[in-house]
Design an enzyme around this catalytic site. Sequence first.
Site, PDB file in Angstrom:
ATOM      1  N   LEU A 107       0.731  -1.261   0.145  1.00  0.00           N
ATOM      2  CA  LEU A 107       0.098  -0.039   0.031  1.00  0.00           C
ATOM      3  C   LEU A 107       0.907   1.359  -0.003  1.00  0.00           C
ATOM      4  O   LEU A 107       2.079   1.199   0.338  1.00  0.00           O
ATOM      5  CB  LEU A 107      -0.986   0.198   1.298  1.00  0.00           C
ATOM      6  CG  LEU A 107      -1.733  -1.393   1.166  1.00  0.00           C
ATOM      7  CD1 LEU A 107      -2.396  -1.361   2.816  1.00  0.00           C
ATOM      8  CD2 LEU A 107      -2.821  -1.546   0.406  1.00  0.00           C
ATOM      9  N   PRO A 108       0.344   2.375  -0.470  1.00  0.00           N
ATOM     10  CA  PRO A 108       1.101   3.657  -0.611  1.00  0.00           C
ATOM     11  C   PRO A 108       1.761   4.393   0.541  1.00  0.00           C
ATOM     12  O   PRO A 108       2.794   4.517   0.784  1.00  0.00           O
ATOM     13  CB  PRO A 108       0.187   4.547  -1.534  1.00  0.00           C
ATOM     14  CG  PRO A 108      -0.735   3.709  -1.957  1.00  0.00           C
ATOM     15  CD  PRO A 108      -1.170   2.557  -1.125  1.00  0.00           C
ATOM     16  N   THR A 139       6.014   0.574   2.272  1.00  0.00           N
ATOM     17  CA  THR A 139       7.275   1.213   2.964  1.00  0.00           C
ATOM     18  C   THR A 139       6.418   2.475   3.738  1.00  0.00           C
ATOM     19  O   THR A 139       5.857   3.579   3.154  1.00  0.00           O
ATOM     20  CB  THR A 139       7.917   1.916   1.724  1.00  0.00           C
ATOM     21  OG1 THR A 139       8.731   0.827   1.094  1.00  0.00           O
ATOM     22  CG2 THR A 139       9.196   2.735   2.416  1.00  0.00           C
ATOM     23  N   LYS A 218      14.896  -0.315   5.187  1.00  0.00           N
ATOM     24  CA  LYS A 218      14.613   0.173   4.035  1.00  0.00           C
ATOM     25  C   LYS A 218      14.763   1.608   3.571  1.00  0.00           C
ATOM     26  O   LYS A 218      14.933   2.197   2.821  1.00  0.00           O
ATOM     27  CB  LYS A 218      13.196  -0.282   3.813  1.00  0.00           C
ATOM     28  CG  LYS A 218      12.368   0.444   2.526  1.00  0.00           C
ATOM     29  CD  LYS A 218      13.048   0.100   1.136  1.00  0.00           C
ATOM     30  CE  LYS A 218      12.405   0.622  -0.228  1.00  0.00           C
ATOM     31  NZ  LYS A 218      11.151   0.337  -0.395  1.00  0.00           N
ATOM     32  N   LYS A 293       8.169  10.449  -1.126  1.00  0.00           N
ATOM     33  CA  LYS A 293       7.827   9.977   0.366  1.00  0.00           C
ATOM     34  C   LYS A 293       8.812   9.155   1.048  1.00  0.00           C
ATOM     35  O   LYS A 293       8.951   9.347   2.269  1.00  0.00           O
ATOM     36  CB  LYS A 293       6.619   8.826  -0.239  1.00  0.00           C
ATOM     37  CG  LYS A 293       5.798   8.343   1.012  1.00  0.00           C
ATOM     38  CD  LYS A 293       5.020   6.940   0.591  1.00  0.00           C
ATOM     39  CE  LYS A 293       6.261   5.775   0.471  1.00  0.00           C
ATOM     40  NZ  LYS A 293       5.380   4.422   0.581  1.00  0.00           N
TER      41      LYS A 293
END
Length: 343
Positions: A107-108, A139, A218, A293
Amino acid sequence: MTVVPLNGPLRRLISISPKSTLYFSKRTFATTLPRDADWGFIGLGQMGYPMARNLRAKIPESDTLVICDANPESTQRFVAEHSNQRVEVASNPREVAEKAGTVITSLPEPQHVKGVFHTILKNGLPKLTKERLFIDCSTIDPISSREVASAVHSTGAGRFVDAPMSGGVVGATAGTLTFMVGASSKVPGLVQEVEDVLLLMGKKMWLLGEQGAGLSGKLANNYLLAISNIATAEAMNLGVRWGLDPKALGQMINSSTGRCWSSEVNNPAPGVIETAPASRDYSGGFGVSLMKKDLRLAVEGAREAGTHLELAAKAQEVYDATEAAHRGKDFSVVYQYLKDHSN
């Protein structure tokens, strides 16, 4: 069905308005084939779609993959591509969790992950013969992930791990992703089970620590990627302005100390790497907005940890300007932005 009291971290998730989630969609169509084992995949975006495709290709033919996405066109296209395989479309995330023993989410943003799990957890889940496993490949920031994990665990809904990935759309399509995982070392067999699932969609898994550690790794990696992409674009732009052939310059860098993923695989100069987004007008790949993001999340996490990032502010400025000029393009389009703004 068990009704769970609304307290602790679950209450925080339940307080999120359902409008915050993107993943409510009407049922488009579904098969009625009997199920042997069920898998769930929520989020068929640029990364999720090819990941789900690889998952469907690797799981047993007798198993069913239950999919869910806000965009009905994505689910319809997926089912059409797998017309001879067991694929069902769920009307919402809860339906996926009710059916599937293993649920993968891609998901975003943090609010989307929270919104999805708000829908899944708000009234408790029916028990399955085997405890559910939730693998979130989104992420997001580690704090939000730990909040969701706590809600999942405290309500007895199953086990939750964070497993963001690296490799971009190319890696997702080829099934060569690398996953960074945060998972409890206190749950027997959990890490091996997670690895078995992830290697259906990628080639390597790094266990970085307890829940949330995968996201920390990450974000550290993508902070470095954000900087190296700008530096590679500047170096390529500089060499071309000096009259060097971009392909020769790229080959030299990739056999020298400047070599990095941004130069060797995703070179930002058109024509240097034929398979890179730069060679197809920066289409596909890892969008500028996604890099922005990840960079924002890394900066916020660094601030919370009291860690100073010397290059962060300038990098954010560059990506803000690049997105304004080249919205929707791969983040390597920063090369074109720099070229256009060279004196």
